[in-house]
Design a protein around this motif. Sequence first.
Motif, PDB file in Angstrom:
ATOM      1  N   PRO A   1    -124.742  48.813 114.323  1.00  0.00           N
ATOM      2  CA  PRO A   1    -124.327  47.701 115.175  1.00  0.00           C
ATOM      3  C   PRO A   1    -122.817  47.574 115.421  1.00  0.00           C
ATOM      4  O   PRO A   1    -122.414  46.899 116.356  1.00  0.00           O
ATOM      5  N   PHE A   2    -121.988  48.230 114.583  1.00  0.00           N
ATOM      6  CA  PHE A   2    -120.543  48.023 114.711  1.00  0.00           C
ATOM      7  C   PHE A   2    -119.759  49.316 114.621  1.00  0.00           C
ATOM      8  O   PHE A   2    -120.125  50.225 113.881  1.00  0.00           O
ATOM      9  N   SER A   3    -118.635  49.352 115.352  1.00  0.00           N
ATOM     10  CA  SER A   3    -117.609  50.333 115.023  1.00  0.00           C
ATOM     11  C   SER A   3    -116.756  49.648 113.959  1.00  0.00           C
ATOM     12  O   SER A   3    -116.743  48.415 113.836  1.00  0.00           O
ATOM     13  N   VAL A   4    -116.067  50.462 113.160  1.00  0.00           N
ATOM     14  CA  VAL A   4    -115.396  49.937 111.966  1.00  0.00           C
ATOM     15  C   VAL A   4    -114.007  50.535 111.841  1.00  0.00           C
ATOM     16  O   VAL A   4    -113.810  51.725 112.070  1.00  0.00           O
ATOM     17  N   GLY A   5    -113.065  49.703 111.465  1.00  0.00           N
ATOM     18  CA  GLY A   5    -111.737  50.162 111.057  1.00  0.00           C
ATOM     19  C   GLY A   5    -111.534  49.732 109.615  1.00  0.00           C
ATOM     20  O   GLY A   5    -111.832  48.589 109.261  1.00  0.00           O
ATOM     21  N   ILE A   6    -111.075  50.665 108.784  1.00  0.00           N
ATOM     22  CA  ILE A   6    -110.736  50.337 107.400  1.00  0.00           C
ATOM     23  C   ILE A   6    -109.234  50.589 107.263  1.00  0.00           C
ATOM     24  O   ILE A   6    -108.756  51.680 107.592  1.00  0.00           O
ATOM     25  N   TYR A   7    -108.517  49.592 106.805  1.00  0.00           N
ATOM     26  CA  TYR A   7    -107.056  49.640 106.772  1.00  0.00           C
ATOM     27  C   TYR A   7    -106.585  49.544 105.327  1.00  0.00           C
ATOM     28  O   TYR A   7    -106.730  48.513 104.688  1.00  0.00           O
ATOM     29  N   HIS A   8    -106.020  50.639 104.836  1.00  0.00           N
ATOM     30  CA  HIS A   8    -105.686  50.763 103.419  1.00  0.00           C
ATOM     31  C   HIS A   8    -104.337  50.173 103.027  1.00  0.00           C
ATOM     32  O   HIS A   8    -104.098  49.948 101.846  1.00  0.00           O
ATOM     33  N   ASP A   9    -103.451  49.968 103.971  1.00  0.00           N
ATOM     34  CA  ASP A   9    -102.090  49.541 103.634  1.00  0.00           C
ATOM     35  C   ASP A   9    -101.707  48.263 104.360  1.00  0.00           C
ATOM     36  O   ASP A   9    -102.146  48.018 105.481  1.00  0.00           O
ATOM     37  N   ASP A  10    -100.857  47.473 103.725  1.00  0.00           N
ATOM     38  CA  ASP A  10    -100.320  46.263 104.329  1.00  0.00           C
ATOM     39  C   ASP A  10     -99.130  46.682 105.187  1.00  0.00           C
ATOM     40  O   ASP A  10     -98.117  47.142 104.663  1.00  0.00           O
ATOM     41  N   PRO A  11     -99.213  46.536 106.511  1.00  0.00           N
ATOM     42  CA  PRO A  11     -98.123  46.980 107.372  1.00  0.00           C
ATOM     43  C   PRO A  11     -96.816  46.198 107.169  1.00  0.00           C
ATOM     44  O   PRO A  11     -95.774  46.608 107.660  1.00  0.00           O
ATOM     45  N   GLN A  12     -96.877  45.099 106.410  1.00  0.00           N
ATOM     46  CA  GLN A  12     -95.654  44.375 106.076  1.00  0.00           C
ATOM     47  C   GLN A  12     -94.991  44.975 104.835  1.00  0.00           C
ATOM     48  O   GLN A  12     -93.858  44.650 104.526  1.00  0.00           O
ATOM     49  N   GLN A  13     -95.723  45.857 104.123  1.00  0.00           N
ATOM     50  CA  GLN A  13     -95.207  46.479 102.892  1.00  0.00           C
ATOM     51  C   GLN A  13     -94.983  47.989 103.048  1.00  0.00           C
ATOM     52  O   GLN A  13     -94.234  48.577 102.294  1.00  0.00           O
TER      53      GLN A  13
ATOM     54  N   GLY B   1    -122.300  47.465  99.488  1.00  0.00           N
ATOM     55  CA  GLY B   1    -122.101  46.078  99.878  1.00  0.00           C
ATOM     56  C   GLY B   1    -120.991  45.441  99.055  1.00  0.00           C
ATOM     57  O   GLY B   1    -120.664  45.896  97.967  1.00  0.00           O
ATOM     58  N   PHE B   2    -120.404  44.385  99.595  1.00  0.00           N
ATOM     59  CA  PHE B   2    -119.303  43.713  98.902  1.00  0.00           C
ATOM     60  C   PHE B   2    -119.210  42.250  99.334  1.00  0.00           C
ATOM     61  O   PHE B   2    -119.733  41.866 100.380  1.00  0.00           O
ATOM     62  N   LYS B   3    -118.542  41.460  98.492  1.00  0.00           N
ATOM     63  CA  LYS B   3    -118.241  40.070  98.810  1.00  0.00           C
ATOM     64  C   LYS B   3    -116.903  40.060  99.530  1.00  0.00           C
ATOM     65  O   LYS B   3    -115.978  40.789  99.134  1.00  0.00           O
ATOM     66  N   ALA B   4    -116.792  39.255 100.587  1.00  0.00           N
ATOM     67  CA  ALA B   4    -115.559  39.246 101.369  1.00  0.00           C
ATOM     68  C   ALA B   4    -115.269  37.856 101.917  1.00  0.00           C
ATOM     69  O   ALA B   4    -116.154  37.004 101.987  1.00  0.00           O
ATOM     70  N   ILE B   5    -114.020  37.679 102.309  1.00  0.00           N
ATOM     71  CA  ILE B   5    -113.655  36.547 103.160  1.00  0.00           C
ATOM     72  C   ILE B   5    -113.470  37.130 104.553  1.00  0.00           C
ATOM     73  O   ILE B   5    -113.086  38.302 104.699  1.00  0.00           O
ATOM     74  N   SER B   6    -113.787  36.326 105.569  1.00  0.00           N
ATOM     75  CA  SER B   6    -113.683  36.858 106.929  1.00  0.00           C
ATOM     76  C   SER B   6    -113.240  35.788 107.910  1.00  0.00           C
ATOM     77  O   SER B   6    -113.386  34.588 107.667  1.00  0.00           O
ATOM     78  N   THR B   7    -112.681  36.266 109.009  1.00  0.00           N
ATOM     79  CA  THR B   7    -112.373  35.434 110.166  1.00  0.00           C
ATOM     80  C   THR B   7    -112.485  36.334 111.391  1.00  0.00           C
ATOM     81  O   THR B   7    -112.683  37.541 111.257  1.00  0.00           O
ATOM     82  N   ARG B   8    -112.378  35.758 112.567  1.00  0.00           N
ATOM     83  CA  ARG B   8    -112.509  36.533 113.810  1.00  0.00           C
ATOM     84  C   ARG B   8    -111.268  36.355 114.678  1.00  0.00           C
ATOM     85  O   ARG B   8    -110.612  35.321 114.621  1.00  0.00           O
TER      86      ARG B   8
ATOM     87  N   GLY C   1    -108.788  46.319 103.692  1.00  0.00           N
ATOM     88  CA  GLY C   1    -109.300  45.432 104.725  1.00  0.00           C
ATOM     89  C   GLY C   1    -110.175  46.175 105.720  1.00  0.00           C
ATOM     90  O   GLY C   1    -109.964  47.366 105.992  1.00  0.00           O
ATOM     91  N   PHE C   2    -111.165  45.477 106.243  1.00  0.00           N
ATOM     92  CA  PHE C   2    -112.089  46.030 107.233  1.00  0.00           C
ATOM     93  C   PHE C   2    -111.986  45.219 108.522  1.00  0.00           C
ATOM     94  O   PHE C   2    -111.687  44.028 108.483  1.00  0.00           O
TER      95      PHE C   2
ATOM     96  N   VAL D   1    -112.714  41.685 123.449  1.00  0.00           N
ATOM     97  CA  VAL D   1    -112.302  41.721 122.044  1.00  0.00           C
ATOM     98  C   VAL D   1    -113.061  40.634 121.294  1.00  0.00           C
ATOM     99  O   VAL D   1    -113.061  39.471 121.704  1.00  0.00           O
ATOM    100  N   ASP D   2    -113.743  41.021 120.247  1.00  0.00           N
ATOM    101  CA  ASP D   2    -114.469  40.080 119.394  1.00  0.00           C
ATOM    102  C   ASP D   2    -114.589  40.743 118.032  1.00  0.00           C
ATOM    103  O   ASP D   2    -115.630  41.305 117.696  1.00  0.00           O
ATOM    104  N   ALA D   3    -113.509  40.751 117.288  1.00  0.00           N
ATOM    105  CA  ALA D   3    -113.468  41.481 116.024  1.00  0.00           C
ATOM    106  C   ALA D   3    -113.534  40.544 114.832  1.00  0.00           C
ATOM    107  O   ALA D   3    -113.002  39.436 114.867  1.00  0.00           O
ATOM    108  N   GLU D   4    -114.183  41.029 113.781  1.00  0.00           N
ATOM    109  CA  GLU D   4    -114.238  40.297 112.519  1.00  0.00           C
ATOM    110  C   GLU D   4    -113.340  41.014 111.527  1.00  0.00           C
ATOM    111  O   GLU D   4    -113.487  42.221 111.303  1.00  0.00           O
ATOM    112  N   CYS D   5    -112.376  40.307 110.947  1.00  0.00           N
ATOM    113  CA  CYS D   5    -111.525  40.832 109.873  1.00  0.00           C
ATOM    114  C   CYS D   5    -112.176  40.463 108.553  1.00  0.00           C
ATOM    115  O   CYS D   5    -112.574  39.302 108.377  1.00  0.00           O
ATOM    116  N   LEU D   6    -112.266  41.411 107.638  1.00  0.00           N
ATOM    117  CA  LEU D   6    -112.890  41.161 106.345  1.00  0.00           C
ATOM    118  C   LEU D   6    -112.005  41.693 105.239  1.00  0.00           C
ATOM    119  O   LEU D   6    -111.556  42.839 105.301  1.00  0.00           O
TER     120      LEU D   6
END
Length: 160
Positions: free
Chosen positions: A61-73, A104-111, A140-141, A151-156
Motif C-alpha cells: 500500500p505504500f512507498s517508504v523512505g527510511i531516514y537514518h540521520d538527523d539533517p540538523q546534525q 513491526g514497531f511502536k511509533a509516534i506519527s504525524t502527517r 525515521g520513516f 502529497v499526503d505523507a505520514e512521518c513515523l
Amino acid sequence: FIAVMSIAVVAKKNEKFPVKERLVDGFHFLYYEFKGPYQNAFKEFNSILSYMKENNIEAGPFSVGIYHDDPQQVKPENCRSEIGFMVRKAIKVSGKFKYRKIDGFKAISTRYKAMSEIVAAWNRLGKYMAEKKLAPAGPGFEFYPKESKVVDAECLMPIQ
C-alpha cells in the motif's frame, strides 16, 4: 475548569501536526540505498518502479523512505536513506536493489500535506518525544500512499 478544557480540546483539533502513538505492522521492503541530501533521495525512484514492473513485483500500500540521520546534525552529503516500496511477499533481488523484512514497531506519527511542511512535521515529532520523555528506537520513516496524486505523507518515529 470546563472552559479551560474546551479550549484545550479546540487547540488539539486545530493543531497543524497532531501526533498519535500507534503500532506499525511489519512489512516486506524492496529498496535502494542513497547517501546525500534527503531532497535528492527520490531521483532513482523511476528505476525501482521499472525494476518492479520488469520482475512482476507487486507493491504493497505504500512507498517508504527510511531516514537514518538527523539533517540538523549530519552534513547533507552524508545523510543516509533507503527508498522503496512495501511489497506483498519476500523476494529475491539483484543489482542495486535490496530486500529485507521490517518487523513491526511502536511509533509516534504525524502527517504533512505539502513538501514545505516536512521540517515542521519532523520538528513536531521531536518536540512530542521531548515532552513525553520518549526515546527513539531506530531511524525515521515516511509512508506515502502509492496511488496518491497529492502529497499526503505520514512521518513515523519508532519509540522504545
